[in-house]
Design an enzyme around this catalytic site. Structure first.
Site, PDB file in Angstrom:
ATOM      1  N   HIS A 272      -2.760   0.617   6.784  1.00  0.00           N
ATOM      2  CA  HIS A 272      -2.938   0.825   5.352  1.00  0.00           C
ATOM      3  C   HIS A 272      -2.595   2.267   5.007  1.00  0.00           C
ATOM      4  O   HIS A 272      -2.615   3.140   5.877  1.00  0.00           O
ATOM      5  CB  HIS A 272      -4.399   0.508   4.982  1.00  0.00           C
TER       6      HIS A 272
ATOM      7  N   CYS B 208       0.791  -1.219   0.000  1.00  0.00           N
ATOM      8  CA  CYS B 208       0.000   0.000   0.000  1.00  0.00           C
ATOM      9  C   CYS B 208       0.830   1.279   0.000  1.00  0.00           C
ATOM     10  O   CYS B 208       0.527   2.232  -0.715  1.00  0.00           O
ATOM     11  CB  CYS B 208      -0.966  -0.004   1.180  1.00  0.00           C
TER      12      CYS B 208
ATOM     13  N   ASP C 162      -7.908   4.642  -3.727  1.00  0.00           N
ATOM     14  CA  ASP C 162      -6.972   3.654  -3.184  1.00  0.00           C
ATOM     15  C   ASP C 162      -6.369   2.847  -4.323  1.00  0.00           C
ATOM     16  O   ASP C 162      -6.984   1.924  -4.836  1.00  0.00           O
ATOM     17  CB  ASP C 162      -7.695   2.729  -2.200  1.00  0.00           C
TER      18      ASP C 162
END
Lengths: 291, 667
Positions: free
Chosen positions: B455, B411, B471
């Site tokens: 995250h 991430c 995202d």
């Protein structure tokens, strides 16, 4: 009976130490603002508090009785028997019995039972020795609280005979007696008279004819054949003080008994006729103890 | 006044009692063994063994000088190791050492009591490190045993171990109500007395306030709980469960960090749709940030909103903290100030020309901002990017390296490279870190978010919509968002490529075998129990105390009110517990009752048992007085002695004894 009003309690030195530790634990809990540490500190503090009740319960309802005490001579140890009775359904644990601040006995008493204990007490003076005041105590269960009873007065005493000492040897009485005897009696088997039957008298001395007539048992008394009869007389000891006389007489009674002699005891106002045996000795010693 | 206070001779300590002390001390020291250095554990173990040899093999107790020497040397060694003897870590280490040393001079009962009290303190010390249910249960058991040993020391003979265990258990249980009363109403002072040692909250983990993708090759895989969430009503779907905490706007090309404080606070936004209500129980992380679903619309007492719609506690969170929030998954944040725009467009001066060219190519296609975003996401999807938890280290410019060479990352790599692309295209954007997802616990009906759920994602500002969450990780690894990090780890562990399987195949791949499922459920139940424990016991603090007092009817509770409740409760407790403990218990042992009945029967023959007479003496006397009954008396009293004093007290014997006494007749 140890009732509720008769018990005292104080924290012990261990209790003081624990209170310091608990305070330190509280400070640590506050400083770290730790809930579980708080809870743990409070749990132990509450347990210390509750243990007071357990300490009290351990002594409450205990019964104390005094048992018989064998007579002793002055200068010996009188052994009083005390009986602890536990009528409750719980054991009484780690009990201590004290007299004059000194621990004499330590014991447990199981539920519903009694436990006897000997309390040795030095007997210094002739006469009646009262059982000393007793105190019970226990620091059960945690040792942080200490409970004790008030001084318990029990109704029991021990007979203390005079100290059996004397400078005059036994032969002193014996010789004089022989000398006197010579004037009054020559035969040893002379019939002296009748007296009431006492267990232990030889059957051949029983006055059977009287029995046959339906009378009570009587024993014929004879002057002892080959036996010496002594008169233990207060007046023989003219130049001594009272206690010394009693001690001397006591000594002679013991000696005469040990030699299985027949003896009489004469004190001012008291005359115990010639006799022998345990009962006679006890009677003589009683008179001496309480004179 | 003369109370006749007697003096006490301390009882002697026998071997069995000493074994008890060793056992309890070993349990306590063992509880600390993971936190103190190994050499200290070994030394204390040696001291315990030494004491054992002294008591059981007649070794000599060391002399005073030897003891002093050993104590001095070991204290100095401990001081050298920790640098201090105070504070939580060093203090407990030192106390464990003292516990061992105390055994070298363990002679009297006072030493014994000091050992037990030291054990109590060390148990409390254990709670400063760990307050879990498991540790608490362990400590309660050890405290119970320690108290039993203390009882054994006071009453070493005459009673059984079972009796002592039962008694100490009774003591603890009867103390419980008072302990609870004190726990609830003893004034809680917020803050600390002598200042917390710096080590008080060491070892707490959580997010970092900056990120440098490529500098760490492994993401945290810790299952440590970050926080737990209870939703009121329908929980939002996984793809909306983004827990924001930190907004990273500044970058030097390698590291992303928070903007300086003092910027304008953008906390107003236009909520759309229905809000989500939820309560978060945050594990302490020793930082100020709090977690909230995008975007929080309320502000619990004692917190504040800071730039980036992030929630902050007033002080570092060093205790579990529970707060209720309301968030809107749909929102419009409105205009961007000039300052904000500049901040969120900033790129390092030596920004990679290669990346600039890539974005310029997209712009050349006459795309608007949304088109650019789409192109960027397509780039990740189509150019062979893979999601991995152990990416290669990046040298040089990490963004360029990642976008053109390695193309492997998690991430942080995706979020940071995506924001760089957006900024190069002139779209205000920033990195947001926090947690994503969470596992549902059926046992407690809440969600658990662990450290592994950490995250990072991106936010871009669009004229029509304001700040919008994007995202890029979801493009490469949709499983990460839909099924959580645990599923990703399992798939990667099996060598499955992410983003390739369709939903049914995925579900098949993720199905746990039965033992694993059972194990997982047990873990969830345990967590639910722990959570309840935390909620009801550990998190009780000044605020909760205040609420409790208000519930009791005190509008503005003061310390005096607390004292009133405490004293009143204490008196009630004392009354009840005294009545219970001191109630007369005349229920004499049934065997004794039967014996007493027998003695009563004998009274008719003029044999009266004297109170001080034991059964044996009584038996002898009775037989002489009543030779005719001698056989019966002898046999009955012998049975009584066997049952009562020889411990042959099984049911059949007692019944036989009873029958015998009942059938005993005096003619």
């Amino acid at each position: 009976m140890l009732g509720r009003h008769k018990l005292y309690m104080l924290p012990t030195r261990l209790g003081m130490i624990l209170s310091v530790v608990l305070f330190a634990m509280l400070l640590a809990s506050v400083n770290y603002n730790n809930s579980l540490a708080f809870l743990f500190t409070f749990l132990l503090s509450a347990m210390a508090f509750v243990s007071m009740l357990y300490t009290h319960r351990n002594l409450a309802g205990l019964e104390l009785q005094a048992g018989p005490c064998e007579p002793v001579f002055a200068g010996e140890l009188a052994h009083f028997t005390v009986v602890l009775t536990n009528n409750s359904a719980l054991p009484k644990v780690a009990l201590r019995l004290h007299h004059r601040g000194k621990e004499v006995v330590r014991c447990d008493v199981q539920a519903g039972t009694s436990q006897s204990a000997m309390v040795p007490v030095p007997a210094s003076q002739r006469g009646r020795l009262k059982i000393p005041e007793m105190v019970f105590s226990s620091d059960f269960p945690l040792g942080i609280f200490f409970s004790w009873s008030k001084k318990l007065k029990l109704d029991q005493h021990c007979l203390v005979y005079p100290r059996p000492i004397g400078e005059l040897p036994f032969s002193f009485v014996l010789n004089r007696q022989r000398y006197q005897d010579r004037g009054t009696r020559t035969e040893g088997d002379d019939f002296l008279g009748l007296r009431a039957y006492r267990p232990g008298d030889p059957p051949r001395h029983i006055h059977w004819k009287a029995v046959a007539r339906g009378q009570v048992l009587l024993t014929k008394e004879f002057g002892g054949a080959g036996q010496d009869t002594v008169n233990l007389d207060w007046d023989l000891l003219g130049d001594m003080d009272k206690e010394a006389r009693l001690s001397q007489l006591c000594r002679w009674v013991v000696d005469a008994h040990n030699a299985d002699l027949h003896y009489s005891l004469h004190l001012p106002g008291i005359n115990l006729p010639v006799d022998h045996g345990d009962t006679h000795q006890r009677r003589c010693l009683n008179r001496l103890a309480l004179y | 006044m003369d109370f006749g206070l007697p003096t006490l001779d301390p009882p002697r300590l026998d071997h069995r009692t000493r074994n008890g002390f060793l056992f309890v001390a070993a349990l306590v020291a063992g509880g600390h063994s993971m936190r103190i250095p190994l050499w200290l554990v070994l030394i204390v173990a040696v001291l315990f063994v030494w004491h054992y040899l002294i008591t059981h093999h007649a070794w000599k107790l060391p002399g005073k000088m030897t003891r002093l020497g050993i104590t001095l040397v070991l204290t100095l060694v401990t001081l050298k190791y920790y640098g201090t003897l105070f504070g939580r870590d060093a203090g407990m280490g030192f106390l464990v050492l003292l516990l061992g040393l105390k055994f070298l001079e363990f002679r009297t009962t006072r030493d014994g009591a000091v050992i037990i009290f030291l054990c109590y303190f060390l148990m409390l010390g254990g709670f400063l490190f760990d307050q879990s249910l498991w540790v608490s249960v362990y400590m309660v058991i050890v405290a119970w045993l320690a108290t039993t040993v203390l009882i054994q020391m006071v009453a070493p003979s005459g009673q059984s171990n079972r009796y002592r265990l039962k008694l100490s258990g009774q003591l603890l249980i009867s103390a419980l109500p008072l302990a609870l009363l004190l726990f609830l109403f003893f004034p809680r002072i917020q803050g600390n007395l002598w200042g917390l040692p710096s080590d008080a909250y060491s070892g707490l983990m959580g997010l970092s306030d900056s990120m440098s993708p490529g500098s760490i090759s492994n993401l945290s895989s810790s299952d440590e709980v970050a926080f737990r969430v209870e939703f009121e009503g329908q929980p939002p779907p996984p793809k909306q469960r983004y827990w924001r905490a930190i907004v990273l706007s500044k970058t030097d090309g390698k590291t992303w960090s928070q903007a300086d404080r003092g910027g304008p606070v953008e906390h107003r936004f236009r909520p759309m749709g229905t809000p989500v209500f939820y309560t978060i129980t945050l594990e302490p992380h020793n930082k100020r940030w709090l977690f909230a679903l995008d975007l929080p619309a309320s502000q619990p007492e004692g917190t504040q909103l800071e730039p980036g719609y992030v929630l902050r506690a007033k002080d570092n969170v060093v205790q579990r903290y529970r707060y209720s929030l309301q968030s809107y998954p749909w929102y419009h944040t409105g205009k961007l100030s000039r300052k904000q725009r500049e901040l969120n467009l900033e790129l390092p001066k030596d920004f990679s020309p290669r990346v600039k060219n890539l974005v310029a190519a997209w712009r050349a296609n006459n795309l608007n901002d949304q088109g650019i975003i789409r192109s960027a996401l397509d780039y990740y999807r189509d150019k062979g990017f893979t999601y991995t938890l152990s990416p290669p280290l990046l040298r040089g410019d990490p963004v360029e390296q990642f976008l053109f060479e390695s193309r492997r990352g998690y991430c942080e790599h995706y979020a940071s490279s995506f924001v760089s692309l957006m900024r190069a295209a002139g779209i205000p954007s920033r990195v947001v870190t926090g947690y994503q997802g969470g596992e549902h616990n059926d046992a407690g009906n809440y969600y658990i978010v662990t450290q592994a759920d950490a995250h990072a994602w991106a936010e871009v500002w669009l004229r029509q919509r304001g700040w919008v969450r994007v995202d890029p990780t979801a493009v490469v690894a949709p499983e990460r968002i839909e099924y959580g990090i645990d599923a990703v780890r399992r798939l990667l562990g099996r060598g499955t490529l992410l983003g390739q399987l369709d939903a049914p195949a995925l579900l098949r791949a993720l199905k746990l075998n039965i033992p694993a499922q059972v194990w997982r459920n047990m873990g969830l139940y345990w967590d639910a129990m722990n959570n309840a424990w935390h909620h009801w016991v550990l998190d009780f603090n000044q605020q909760r105390q205040l609420k409790l007092m208000q519930w009791l009817g005190f509008r503005n509770p003061t310390w005096a009110d607390l004292a009133v409740v405490l004293i009143g409760g204490f008196m009630l407790f004392a009354l009840v517990v005294t009545t219970i403990i001191l109630r007369r218990r005349q229920g004499t042992d049934p065997v004794v009752k039967i014996y007493n009945r027998f003695c009563k029967k004998l009274v008719r023959t003029n044999i009266r048992r004297l109170p001080w007479e034991g059964p044996q003496d009584f038996c002898n006397r009775a037989i002489i007085a009543q030779p005719g009954l001698g056989k019966d008396i002898q046999s009955i009293i012998n049975q009584y002695i066997d049952i009562r004093y020889r411990g042959e007290n099984d049911k059949t014997r007692i019944n036989r004894f009873k029958k015998r006494v009942y059938n005993f007749r005096i003619d």
